[in-house]
Design an enzyme around this catalytic site. Structure first.
Site, PDB file in Angstrom:
ATOM      1  N   ASP A 115       0.837  -1.189   0.000  1.00  0.00           N
ATOM      2  CA  ASP A 115       0.000   0.000   0.000  1.00  0.00           C
ATOM      3  C   ASP A 115       0.877   1.245   0.000  1.00  0.00           C
ATOM      4  O   ASP A 115       2.014   1.223   0.471  1.00  0.00           O
ATOM      5  CB  ASP A 115      -0.909  -0.023   1.225  1.00  0.00           C
ATOM      6  CG  ASP A 115      -2.040   0.983   1.151  1.00  0.00           C
ATOM      7  OD1 ASP A 115      -2.351   1.464   0.041  1.00  0.00           O
ATOM      8  OD2 ASP A 115      -2.625   1.283   2.202  1.00  0.00           O
TER       9      ASP A 115
ATOM     10  N   GLU B 263      -4.536   5.042  -6.285  1.00  0.00           N
ATOM     11  CA  GLU B 263      -5.494   5.518  -5.290  1.00  0.00           C
ATOM     12  C   GLU B 263      -5.458   7.037  -5.208  1.00  0.00           C
ATOM     13  O   GLU B 263      -4.462   7.663  -5.547  1.00  0.00           O
ATOM     14  CB  GLU B 263      -5.225   4.886  -3.920  1.00  0.00           C
ATOM     15  CG  GLU B 263      -3.849   5.126  -3.360  1.00  0.00           C
ATOM     16  CD  GLU B 263      -3.601   4.366  -2.062  1.00  0.00           C
ATOM     17  OE1 GLU B 263      -4.434   3.540  -1.656  1.00  0.00           O
ATOM     18  OE2 GLU B 263      -2.567   4.612  -1.437  1.00  0.00           O
TER      19      GLU B 263
END
Length: 124
Positions: free
Chosen positions: A29, A86
């Site tokens: 992430d 993202e």
């Protein structure tokens, strides 16, 4: 993995390998931020990289970010790692990422988080 320095790399490598052997997908992430950088890919090949939103922001107008992301995306795909972008907030960011080959994109451009609701995606 992104916000904390990895102290026992072999232990983490065993965990990732075990998860993948069990059919689970793994991801890094906020790739490109903190400790989640290109050095990790020399030792760990996750199934997904989630690009940090600070790199994604203004990728359509910031030439430096565009060059950096293009290189990261090429490396990831060469290692058979899928990309998730993202924090996408504009049509320009979305289109630039699609042009760079990113297929999985999330962010406020599509919808803000909500409880028991679905966004209207007809006009995207």
């Amino acid at each position: 993995m992104e916000s904390e320095e990895i102290k026992d790399r072999e232990h983490l490598k065993r965990i990732v390998t075990d998860y993948q052997a069990r059919g689970m997908n793994t991801a890094i992430d906020d790739f490109g931020a903190g400790y989640a950088g290109l050095g990790l890919l020399a030792e760990y090949q996750p199934d997904f990289l989630k690009l940090d939103m600070l790199l994604v922001r203004d990728v359509d107008t910031d030439e430096k970010k565009h060059i950096i992301l293009k290189g990261m995306i090429e490396v990831a795909y060469a290692l058979n790692i899928r990309i998730i972008a993202e924090g996408v907030e504009t049509r320009g960011e979305m289109q630039t990422l699609k042009d760079l080959g990113v297929e999985l994109i999330q962010g406020y451009y599509f919808a803000k988080p909500g409880f028991e609701c679905l966004p209207n995606i007809q006009n995207l």
